[in-house]
Design a protein around this motif. Structure first.
Motif, short mmCIF file in Angstrom:
data_model
loop_
_atom_site.label_atom_id
_atom_site.label_comp_id
_atom_site.label_asym_id
_atom_site.label_seq_id
_atom_site.Cartn_x
_atom_site.Cartn_y
_atom_site.Cartn_z
N MET A 202 0.84 -1.20 0.00
CA MET A 202 0.00 0.00 0.00
C MET A 202 0.87 1.25 0.00
O MET A 202 1.97 1.25 0.56
N SER A 203 0.39 2.30 -0.59
CA SER A 203 1.04 3.60 -0.45
C SER A 203 0.86 4.08 0.99
O SER A 203 -0.26 4.21 1.48
N GLY A 212 2.97 8.79 -5.25
CA GLY A 212 1.87 7.92 -5.62
C GLY A 212 2.20 7.05 -6.82
O GLY A 212 1.88 5.85 -6.86
N ALA A 213 2.87 7.64 -7.81
CA ALA A 213 3.24 6.88 -9.01
C ALA A 213 4.23 5.77 -8.67
O ALA A 213 4.12 4.64 -9.18
N ALA A 250 -0.63 8.37 -1.21
CA ALA A 250 -0.04 9.52 -1.90
C ALA A 250 -0.84 9.85 -3.16
O ALA A 250 -1.44 8.97 -3.79
N GLU A 251 -0.85 11.13 -3.50
CA GLU A 251 -1.59 11.58 -4.67
C GLU A 251 -1.15 10.82 -5.92
O GLU A 251 0.04 10.66 -6.17
N ALA A 256 -3.70 5.47 -10.56
CA ALA A 256 -2.83 4.54 -11.28
C ALA A 256 -3.29 3.10 -11.12
O ALA A 256 -3.28 2.31 -12.08
N ILE A 257 -3.71 2.74 -9.92
CA ILE A 257 -4.25 1.39 -9.70
C ILE A 257 -5.52 1.20 -10.53
O ILE A 257 -5.74 0.15 -11.15
#
Length: 458
Positions: A202-203, A212-213, A250-251, A256-257
């Motif tokens: 997880m982030s 986040g990326a 994170a932003e 992205a997921i």
């Protein structure tokens, strides 16, 4: 009189809701003698595995307080774990429940349908994220909703594997224990668990330091290498993790997921059981975090304290199941549906979404001010009225679970209900009812600050 016949100032034990005096009031130590009487009965009659956080016998609640059998009035910063977001015994909910109970209490929707169930489904289809045709199915609890979301995703994709995340919490049934990351107290000794469940990282911005990326690329790599996209029916994620520690990714992580799921025909399930229904300053946390899930699971705040849960999502996915494949004897109980419709009306007409955002501003401001002078507060995070502090060793940043537990106990002893959470047990979470007043909220946070200071010198 028995323990539960007495309320504050001699008021009837049934008197609750906004009529309660909105004050912190301690007339005995916690627990008082009448509360202790009930706790003794609990120890003799209730299974030991059913624990409790606050050692009180609740007899009334409303606004921002819970009143016990000894007349103590505690500030409520927990909302029954994000359930009584509209406030305990909200007048609209009470009236709707009374009216429905006088009409009929049960038929089983699968035997003879009724309007309340359909109306709740229509409301959920309208309110949940996504500008596409949706359908809903109603259940009893968050765990039951999650189980059914997995069933639906597997039926739709004809694939077996499901991916959950580190620090996730999705429930206490066998399948949802498999999805849940934390062993104690949720999983230890209860296995073996359901198969074809996998876990991705997880982030966790405070601890992983990734964008986040970057965090999404890491998670996707794990999924592709250890599970395989072609085998994956669903990815399930809490937009803001609940029991795992109120972790806000994170932003860019969630979009992205989501993009990966869409590209690979994987059903993306957002577990909004704790973060849904105005809690985060929007009706659903997904709205603020760039996420449009295929399916959404809801419960907790949906019905003002009555047991109700739902799966809502893309019509073509929801319709994948054969007739009779979804349901349950009590799912969408008519009284719970009446309470849900009243609660949704309150959310939409009483400014509670905006109130959640305002509560968040107060909490984040106060807690960050505490953090400025206290290195034990490693992180302050959250959205709206879903906020937490992570307590750590100031030198090593190691989780300080003992400190979190001690602070929570001090708060409760001083008349403020505070809950802990986190994979490491070192997080204090704050989930006040959205009906709490600013003065009471500030007083509750004053007590939290005093408890932290007391533990510093203990």
């Amino acid at each position: 009189m028995t323990t539960l016949d007495i309320a504050a100032d001699g008021a009837p034990a049934t008197l609750g809701g906004p009529s309660l005096a909105q004050e912190r009031r301690l007339v005995t130590a916690i627990p008082g003698p009448r509360s202790q009487e009930l706790l003794d009965r609990k120890a003799a009659a209730v299974a030991a595995g059913v624990g409790h956080t606050a050692p009180i016998a609740a007899v009334a609640a409303g606004g921002g307080v819970v009143v016990d059998a000894d007349g103590n009035s505690l500030i409520d910063l927990g909302s029954g774990i994000a359930v009584t977001s509209v406030g305990n015994a909200h007048p609209k909910v009470v009236e709707a429940v009374q009216r429905q109970a006088a009409q009929f209490t049960h038929t089983c929707f699968m035997v003879s349908p009724y309007e309340g169930y359909v109306a709740v489904a229509e409301a959920l289809n309208r309110l949940t994220p996504g500008d596409f045709a949706k359908k809903s199915a109603l259940f009893n609890s968050g765990a039951e909703a999650v189980e059914n979301a997995i069933k639906i995703a597997r039926k739709f994709t004809k694939r077996p594997a499901v991916v959950a995340f580190d620090h996730a919490y999705h429930g206490r049934t066998n399948l949802t224990m498999a999805l849940t990351a934390k062993a104690m107290p949720y999983k230890s000794g209860f296995g073996p668990f359901a198969s074809e469940i996998y876990r991705a990282p997880m982030s966790y911005p405070y601890r992983d330091g990734l964008t986040g990326a970057e965090a999404a690329a890491k998670a996707i790599s794990v999924i592709e290498k250890q599970v395989g996209a072609d085998n994956t029916a669903a990815v399930i994620i809490e937009p803001i993790q609940g029991e795992g520690g109120f972790i806000v990714p994170a932003e860019g992580f969630l979009p992205a997921i989501s993009e990966w799921c869409t590209a690979n025909g994987v059903v993306l399930i957002a577990d909004e059981v704790q973060s849904g229904f105005a809690r985060t300053g929007s009706m659903f946390a997904s709205e603020q975090l760039g996420l449009v899930p295929d399916l959404v699971t809801t419960a907790k705040g949906i019905a003002g304290g009555l047991p109700l849960a739902a799966v809502t999502g893309r019509a073509e996915i929801m319709d994948a199941s054969h007739a009779g494949g979804l349901g349950g004897t009590y799912g969408g109980n008519p009284i719970a549906c009446a309470a849900a419709l009243a609660s949704i009306e309150a959310f939409e007409t009483e400014g509670l979404v905006e109130r959640a955002a305002a509560i968040g501003d107060v909490m984040l401001g106060r807690l960050r001010a505490m953090q400025d002078g206290d290195a034990r507060i490693g992180d302050v995070r959250g959205l709206g009225a879903m906020v937490a502090i992570e307590l750590v060793d100031p030198e090593t940043k190691a989780p300080a679970a003992a400190l979190a537990g001690a602070v929570a106990r001090r708060c409760i002893a001083e008349g403020v209900i505070v809950l802990t959470c986190g994979t490491y047990g070192n997080v204090l979470r704050f989930l006040p009812p959205l009906t709490i007043g600013d003065a009471l909220l500030h007083e509750g946070l004053d007590v939290v600050a005093s408890a932290l200071a007391a533990e510093a010198s203990a």
